[in-house]
Design a protein around this motif. Structure first.
Motif, mmCIF file in Angstrom:
data_model
loop_
_atom_site.group_PDB
_atom_site.id
_atom_site.type_symbol
_atom_site.label_atom_id
_atom_site.label_comp_id
_atom_site.label_asym_id
_atom_site.label_seq_id
_atom_site.Cartn_x
_atom_site.Cartn_y
_atom_site.Cartn_z
ATOM 1 N N VAL A 38 0.840 -1.205 0.000
ATOM 2 C CA VAL A 38 0.000 0.000 0.000
ATOM 3 C C VAL A 38 0.873 1.253 0.000
ATOM 4 O O VAL A 38 0.545 2.246 -0.643
ATOM 5 C CB VAL A 38 -0.981 -0.030 1.190
ATOM 6 C CG1 VAL A 38 -1.636 1.317 1.412
ATOM 7 C CG2 VAL A 38 -2.035 -1.096 0.971
ATOM 8 N N ALA A 59 -6.441 7.501 2.118
ATOM 9 C CA ALA A 59 -7.647 6.730 2.420
ATOM 10 C C ALA A 59 -7.375 5.235 2.319
ATOM 11 O O ALA A 59 -7.880 4.441 3.131
ATOM 12 C CB ALA A 59 -8.784 7.131 1.488
ATOM 13 N N GLY A 60 -6.558 4.826 1.351
ATOM 14 C CA GLY A 60 -6.198 3.415 1.233
ATOM 15 C C GLY A 60 -5.391 2.937 2.429
ATOM 16 O O GLY A 60 -5.613 1.840 2.949
ATOM 17 N N ALA A 62 -5.441 4.310 5.465
ATOM 18 C CA ALA A 62 -6.339 4.309 6.622
ATOM 19 C C ALA A 62 -7.256 3.091 6.595
ATOM 20 O O ALA A 62 -7.511 2.469 7.638
ATOM 21 C CB ALA A 62 -7.171 5.593 6.652
ATOM 22 N N GLY A 63 -7.748 2.738 5.419
ATOM 23 C CA GLY A 63 -8.596 1.552 5.298
ATOM 24 C C GLY A 63 -7.869 0.279 5.683
ATOM 25 O O GLY A 63 -8.423 -0.595 6.356
ATOM 26 N N LEU A 64 -6.607 0.173 5.271
ATOM 27 C CA LEU A 64 -5.823 -1.008 5.630
ATOM 28 C C LEU A 64 -5.542 -1.053 7.123
ATOM 29 O O LEU A 64 -5.701 -2.097 7.759
ATOM 30 C CB LEU A 64 -4.509 -1.024 4.851
ATOM 31 C CG LEU A 64 -3.544 -2.149 5.228
ATOM 32 C CD1 LEU A 64 -4.148 -3.507 4.916
ATOM 33 C CD2 LEU A 64 -2.225 -1.964 4.521
ATOM 34 N N LEU A 66 -7.126 0.439 9.726
ATOM 35 C CA LEU A 66 -8.329 0.224 10.522
ATOM 36 C C LEU A 66 -8.944 -1.140 10.237
ATOM 37 O O LEU A 66 -9.433 -1.813 11.147
ATOM 38 C CB LEU A 66 -9.339 1.345 10.262
ATOM 39 C CG LEU A 66 -10.447 1.519 11.278
ATOM 40 C CD1 LEU A 66 -9.883 1.696 12.669
ATOM 41 C CD2 LEU A 66 -11.310 2.702 10.911
ATOM 42 N N GLY A 67 -8.889 -1.580 8.982
ATOM 43 C CA GLY A 67 -9.396 -2.908 8.638
ATOM 44 C C GLY A 67 -8.596 -4.016 9.296
ATOM 45 O O GLY A 67 -9.152 -5.022 9.735
ATOM 46 N N ARG A 70 -9.663 -4.182 12.923
ATOM 47 C CA ARG A 70 -10.973 -4.831 13.085
ATOM 48 C C ARG A 70 -10.885 -6.322 12.794
ATOM 49 O O ARG A 70 -11.557 -7.129 13.436
ATOM 50 C CB ARG A 70 -12.007 -4.192 12.149
ATOM 51 C CG ARG A 70 -12.237 -2.726 12.371
ATOM 52 C CD ARG A 70 -12.990 -2.488 13.661
ATOM 53 N NE ARG A 70 -12.911 -1.104 14.052
ATOM 54 C CZ ARG A 70 -13.940 -0.288 14.120
ATOM 55 N NH1 ARG A 70 -15.135 -0.711 13.831
ATOM 56 N NH2 ARG A 70 -13.756 0.956 14.500
ATOM 57 N N CYS A 123 -5.347 5.348 13.621
ATOM 58 C CA CYS A 123 -5.994 4.038 13.477
ATOM 59 C C CYS A 123 -5.542 3.055 14.560
ATOM 60 O O CYS A 123 -6.332 2.240 15.025
ATOM 61 C CB CYS A 123 -5.722 3.468 12.097
ATOM 62 S SG CYS A 123 -6.571 4.361 10.786
#
Length: 141
Positions: A38, A59-60, A62-64, A66-67, A70, A123
């Motif tokens: 990423v 955004a990519g 942050a998505g990685l 936080l994902g 989770r 995150c």
């Protein structure tokens, strides 16, 4: 005494940590490598389409982060890809002996570097922490 294991009581942080499973270690290693990928993709995209590419790269990331938090249910899921992201970005900022480099000396590169690190910290902070098991550990119950 029949050799029964006593129930653990007391603060969560005072209890011993459990050894991580092989699957959890493999997931963290995979997230570390995915964080590096990423970072490379974000380094290429952020300079290509300046305002939109920078936002897409952050955004990519942050998505990685936080994902991952989770998916693993702990902050380690955010720290592992963030570590891969930071290592890859630091390696990409070094210039080669030929004089080639991936990051230019523009505002977009600095925003990507600092913004990505800030997103990683945010995150990792928002990721779920260790929670004690059982209903008796909640106040008012």
């Amino acid at each position: 005494m029949s050799g029964a294991v006593p129930e653990r009581r007391g603060p969560v942080l005072a209890q011993p940590l459990h050894r991580p499973s092989a699957g959890r270690i493999a997931a963290c290693a995979g997230l570390f490598l995915l964080g590096a990928v990423v970072a490379l993709a974000g380094a290429l995209v952020q300079s290509g389409w300046f305002p939109g590419g920078l936002l897409l790269a952050l955004a990519g990331a942050a998505g990685l982060f936080l994902g991952g938090a989770r998916a693993l249910g702990s902050r380690a899921g955010a720290v592992a890809p963030a570590g891969g992201w930071v290592v890859a970005v630091m390696l990409l900022t070094a210039s080669r002996p030929e004089g080639d480099f991936l990051f230019g000396a523009g505002i977009g590169s600095y925003l990507y570097l600092l913004g990505g690190m800030a997103v990683a910290v945010i995150c990792a902070t928002l990721g779920p922490g260790r929670q004690p098991n059982g209903g008796a550990v909640r106040l008012g119950k």
